[in-house]
Design an enzyme around this catalytic site. Structure first.
Site, PDB file in Angstrom:
ATOM      1  N   ASP B  35       0.827  -1.212   0.000  1.00 27.47           N
ATOM      2  CA  ASP B  35       0.000   0.000   0.000  1.00 27.47           C
ATOM      3  C   ASP B  35       0.859   1.260   0.000  1.00 27.47           C
ATOM      4  O   ASP B  35       2.014   1.240   0.416  1.00 27.47           O
ATOM      5  CB  ASP B  35      -0.867   0.024   1.266  1.00 27.47           C
ATOM      6  CG  ASP B  35      -2.239  -0.572   1.007  1.00 27.47           C
ATOM      7  OD1 ASP B  35      -2.503  -0.982  -0.118  1.00 27.47           O
ATOM      8  OD2 ASP B  35      -3.028  -0.618   1.969  1.00 27.47           O
ATOM      9  N   LYS B  56      -3.756   2.815  -2.691  1.00 25.15           N
ATOM     10  CA  LYS B  56      -5.202   2.968  -2.652  1.00 25.15           C
ATOM     11  C   LYS B  56      -5.528   4.151  -1.748  1.00 25.15           C
ATOM     12  O   LYS B  56      -6.257   4.043  -0.791  1.00 25.15           O
ATOM     13  CB  LYS B  56      -5.847   1.681  -2.133  1.00 25.15           C
ATOM     14  CG  LYS B  56      -7.251   1.463  -2.535  1.00 25.15           C
ATOM     15  CD  LYS B  56      -7.585  -0.022  -2.540  1.00 25.15           C
ATOM     16  CE  LYS B  56      -7.125  -0.708  -1.277  1.00 25.15           C
ATOM     17  NZ  LYS B  56      -7.792  -0.184  -0.059  1.00 25.15           N
ATOM     18  N   MET B 168      -8.122   9.428   8.369  1.00 26.57           N
ATOM     19  CA  MET B 168      -8.549   9.962   7.072  1.00 26.57           C
ATOM     20  C   MET B 168      -9.619  11.040   7.223  1.00 26.57           C
ATOM     21  O   MET B 168     -10.633  11.025   6.518  1.00 26.57           O
ATOM     22  CB  MET B 168      -9.066   8.817   6.180  1.00 26.57           C
ATOM     23  CG  MET B 168      -7.996   7.786   5.855  1.00 26.57           C
ATOM     24  SD  MET B 168      -8.675   6.228   5.155  1.00 26.57           S
ATOM     25  CE  MET B 168      -9.252   5.361   6.630  1.00 26.57           C
TER      26      MET B 168
END
Lengths: 249, 249
Positions: B35, B56, B168
């Site tokens: 990732d 991603k 996030m």
């Protein structure tokens, strides 16, 4: 000449779930102060160090936090390199925050080395992710064993619809479940209680919420245990639940 | 002859905050699917492996989850030993749960190796314990970036009085703060946003809740970042806050 204190997470039980950084600190240690919940296999990384067991298990007689703080400070003042080795992560119900404050107040240099917390790794060892996009927006970690005897706001936690992970909740389980049901949680909410997670001695019992206290009693599950309450428990690698999920996938 | 897939947490950034077990899996790997959020220094543990970057990151063009699942399965069916290396822990907002379901459905052997999650280790690197007995009964981890665009139940989270750790959340920050204020959270609640935590490139900004979005904008903080909201932020090793605490201790 002052020494140094490392506040170190030993991980959830499996001795290979410790970090490289934790191992590095153990290799430097002259003294290691170890909690009850730490797997003794981890002490193989520090054959050179003096090891002091300072258990602090809920309910049992054990070394007081105040005494542990004083011991860390005294040893550091004598120039020792101290590793304070704690189960899981030192900053999630590990009292690491309290120990850091004591070290700061005494002017002792310290470093915190985070660990893999039991509340994530223990369910993971049975296939349960504490979050999954299809089931929940998040996860809440609470303790059933609080300083002041007060309970978390269970009604708010139910309304939050996050997965609930309860540390040290076995003794208060009947009361916790009563509060969750009173707050409107579905009595069929999937739950699991896991003792000695990630170790060969692991035992668990899975049940809907309203049967959980009885199931834990019947299987004679005891501390230390992690309890997970939420739809993600359906993802467990256990019999019927797994099959259901595979069909849904 | 089927291979094997390891779903592995790489930890929060600092390459030494990876577990021994994760390193063992990397040494066995023939292919590593990495990732964006993983520190590339960790790939030094697997010089023998083919490395595929499958970023991603929220909002950017990147490999779809469906494609990653298919790649893992195809490689394992070819007999490869695959490590799927993910930032933090794979089962806390890591989509590890989804990847495991895909592997189960395809009958591929797999193992999950838990990691140190950023939501605990990043605040810890600045001295902030996500729980502390004097401040809170627990901690909730939520994401600001949800699949369905829906928001968590912020009112319930405020009522829970747990520390809030938001993954996030930078893009939705203004809206999140508006919701927390509307739900009755004190506008002076201490907050911190931390970018690239545990790395040398770490940057952070601390502010009371109502000024947090402006402060983040002014300091130009960007993803990936961890946001912590709660009284434990007072324990941060930062200037004024530290001093206040030392006096209190």
């Amino acid at each position: 000449m002052n020494g140094m204190v490392y506040i170190v997470g030993a991980g959830p039980g499996d001795p290979d779930l410790i970090t490289l950084k934790a191992v590095q600190s153990l290799k430097l240690a002259t003294v290691v102060l170890v909690d009850d919940l730490v797997n003794v296999a981890i002490l193989n990384h520090c054959p050179q160090a003096r090891v002091v067991h300072v258990g602090k298990r809920g309910g049992c007689e054990s070394t007081s936090q105040h005494f542990i703080n004083r011991m860390m400070i005294s040893l550091a003042e004598l120039g020792q390199t101290v590793v304070r080795l704690k189960g899981g992560d030192p900053f999630l119900f590990g009292r690491g925050g309290e120990e850091v404050l004591a070290l700061k107040a005494a002017g002792i240099p310290y470093q915190v080395i985070s660990g893999v917390t039991s509340g994530i790794a223990v369910p993971a060892s049975l296939g349960i992710p504490v979050t999954h996009r299809a089931f929940t927006h998040g996860v809440t970690f609470v303790t059933g064993h609080t300083q002041d005897g007060q309970q978390p706001n269970w009604a708010a936690l139910v309304a939050s619809q996050t997965t609930l992970v309860i540390y040290m909740g076995i003794k208060q389980l009947a009361e916790i479940v009563k509060n969750l049901l009173a707050a409107g949680m579905d009595k069929s909410m999937p739950c699991i209680a896991i003792q000695h997670g990630t170790l060969e001695t692991e035992r668990h019992v899975s049940a809907p919420l309203d049967f959980l206290p009885m199931a834990v009693k019947q299987e004679n599950l005891a501390s230390p245990a992690i309890i997970v309450i939420g739809d993600v428990v359906r993802l467990a690698n256990t019999e019927r639940l797994l099959t259901e999920l595979e069909i849904a996938a």
